[in-house]
Design a protein around this motif. Sequence first.
Motif, mmCIF file in Angstrom:
data_model
loop_
_atom_site.group_PDB
_atom_site.id
_atom_site.type_symbol
_atom_site.label_atom_id
_atom_site.label_comp_id
_atom_site.label_asym_id
_atom_site.label_seq_id
_atom_site.Cartn_x
_atom_site.Cartn_y
_atom_site.Cartn_z
ATOM 1 N N MET A 1 0.851 -1.171 0.000
ATOM 2 C CA MET A 1 0.000 0.000 0.000
ATOM 3 C C MET A 1 0.894 1.230 0.000
ATOM 4 S SD MET A 1 -3.011 -1.405 0.192
ATOM 5 C CE MET A 1 -4.245 -0.305 0.783
ATOM 6 N N LEU A 2 0.507 2.208 -0.758
ATOM 7 C CA LEU A 2 1.210 3.491 -0.781
ATOM 8 C C LEU A 2 0.267 4.533 -0.193
ATOM 9 C CD1 LEU A 2 3.410 5.514 -1.596
ATOM 10 C CD2 LEU A 2 2.413 5.532 -3.894
ATOM 11 N N TYR A 3 0.665 5.102 0.914
ATOM 12 C CA TYR A 3 -0.083 6.189 1.540
ATOM 13 C C TYR A 3 0.536 7.477 1.039
ATOM 14 C CZ TYR A 3 -1.823 2.495 4.517
ATOM 15 O OH TYR A 3 -2.415 1.350 4.981
ATOM 16 N N LEU A 4 -0.212 8.218 0.263
ATOM 17 C CA LEU A 4 0.290 9.413 -0.400
ATOM 18 C C LEU A 4 -0.632 10.580 -0.067
ATOM 19 C CD1 LEU A 4 2.531 10.294 -2.339
ATOM 20 C CD2 LEU A 4 1.026 9.709 -4.224
ATOM 21 N N GLY A 5 -0.222 11.366 0.921
ATOM 22 C CA GLY A 5 -1.093 12.439 1.394
ATOM 23 C C GLY A 5 -2.359 11.830 1.961
ATOM 24 N N GLU A 6 -3.504 12.195 1.446
ATOM 25 C CA GLU A 6 -4.795 11.664 1.902
ATOM 26 C C GLU A 6 -5.207 10.412 1.143
ATOM 27 O OE1 GLU A 6 -6.628 12.973 4.443
ATOM 28 O OE2 GLU A 6 -4.930 14.312 4.784
ATOM 29 N N ARG A 7 -4.436 10.028 0.128
ATOM 30 C CA ARG A 7 -4.813 8.895 -0.731
ATOM 31 C C ARG A 7 -4.126 7.614 -0.266
ATOM 32 N NH1 ARG A 7 -3.247 10.822 -6.529
ATOM 33 N NH2 ARG A 7 -3.981 8.738 -7.020
ATOM 34 N N VAL A 8 -4.791 6.484 -0.492
ATOM 35 C CA VAL A 8 -4.216 5.166 -0.248
ATOM 36 C C VAL A 8 -4.307 4.403 -1.564
ATOM 37 C CG1 VAL A 8 -4.374 3.031 1.068
ATOM 38 C CG2 VAL A 8 -4.964 5.207 2.162
ATOM 39 N N LEU A 9 -3.158 3.962 -2.067
ATOM 40 C CA LEU A 9 -3.105 3.282 -3.361
ATOM 41 C C LEU A 9 -2.542 1.880 -3.191
ATOM 42 C CD1 LEU A 9 -1.437 6.283 -5.190
ATOM 43 C CD2 LEU A 9 -3.834 5.665 -5.306
ATOM 44 N N ARG A 10 -3.140 0.907 -3.857
ATOM 45 C CA ARG A 10 -2.592 -0.440 -3.865
ATOM 46 C C ARG A 10 -1.701 -0.562 -5.104
ATOM 47 N NH1 ARG A 10 -3.473 -5.033 -1.490
ATOM 48 N NH2 ARG A 10 -5.477 -4.435 -0.601
ATOM 49 N N ILE A 11 -0.422 -0.773 -4.880
ATOM 50 C CA ILE A 11 0.525 -0.951 -5.975
ATOM 51 C C ILE A 11 0.828 -2.447 -6.053
ATOM 52 C CG2 ILE A 11 2.767 -0.277 -6.903
ATOM 53 C CD1 ILE A 11 0.783 2.065 -6.464
ATOM 54 N N GLU A 12 0.473 -3.060 -7.156
ATOM 55 C CA GLU A 12 0.657 -4.505 -7.339
ATOM 56 C C GLU A 12 2.040 -4.809 -7.900
ATOM 57 O OE1 GLU A 12 -1.478 -6.696 -6.324
ATOM 58 O OE2 GLU A 12 -3.252 -5.459 -6.007
ATOM 59 N N HIS A 25 4.305 10.669 2.697
ATOM 60 C CA HIS A 25 4.086 9.351 2.123
ATOM 61 C C HIS A 25 4.617 8.249 3.051
ATOM 62 C CE1 HIS A 25 8.065 10.743 0.867
ATOM 63 N NE2 HIS A 25 8.445 9.471 0.902
ATOM 64 N N ALA A 26 4.097 7.050 2.843
ATOM 65 C CA ALA A 26 4.543 5.869 3.570
ATOM 66 C C ALA A 26 4.239 4.646 2.714
ATOM 67 C CB ALA A 26 3.837 5.762 4.913
ATOM 68 N N ASP A 30 0.678 -5.271 2.929
ATOM 69 C CA ASP A 30 -0.412 -5.895 3.673
ATOM 70 C C ASP A 30 -0.563 -7.369 3.317
ATOM 71 O OD1 ASP A 30 -1.405 -5.474 1.143
ATOM 72 O OD2 ASP A 30 -3.371 -4.795 1.804
ATOM 73 N N ARG A 31 0.411 -7.911 2.545
ATOM 74 C CA ARG A 31 0.343 -9.310 2.123
ATOM 75 C C ARG A 31 1.643 -10.051 2.433
ATOM 76 N NH1 ARG A 31 -2.434 -8.654 -3.812
ATOM 77 N NH2 ARG A 31 -4.353 -7.707 -3.087
ATOM 78 N N GLY A 32 2.318 -9.676 3.484
ATOM 79 C CA GLY A 32 3.570 -10.349 3.832
ATOM 80 C C GLY A 32 4.776 -9.599 3.305
ATOM 81 N N PRO A 33 5.935 -10.260 3.289
ATOM 82 C CA PRO A 33 7.170 -9.600 2.855
ATOM 83 C C PRO A 33 7.056 -9.056 1.426
ATOM 84 C CG PRO A 33 7.658 -11.708 3.874
ATOM 85 C CD PRO A 33 6.171 -11.644 3.700
#
Length: 51
Positions: A1-12, A25-26, A30-33
């Motif tokens: 997951m990429l937390y970008l400001g107020e947005r949460v994005l799933r990067i596959e 950002h952070a 959420d799926r292990g290593p």
Amino acid sequence: MLYLGERVLRIEAGQAASFSTMTPHALRSDRGPAEILIILDHNGERCHLGT
């Protein structure tokens, strides 16, 4: 997951994200290593150092 400001994005796997490091950002898996490749360039350095 990429937390970008107020947005949460799933990067596959195989996807990429590009953003200004001046945005709060952070990253979190959420799926292990996970492996993350981060490329920083001089444009980001100039934003943080100023003129």
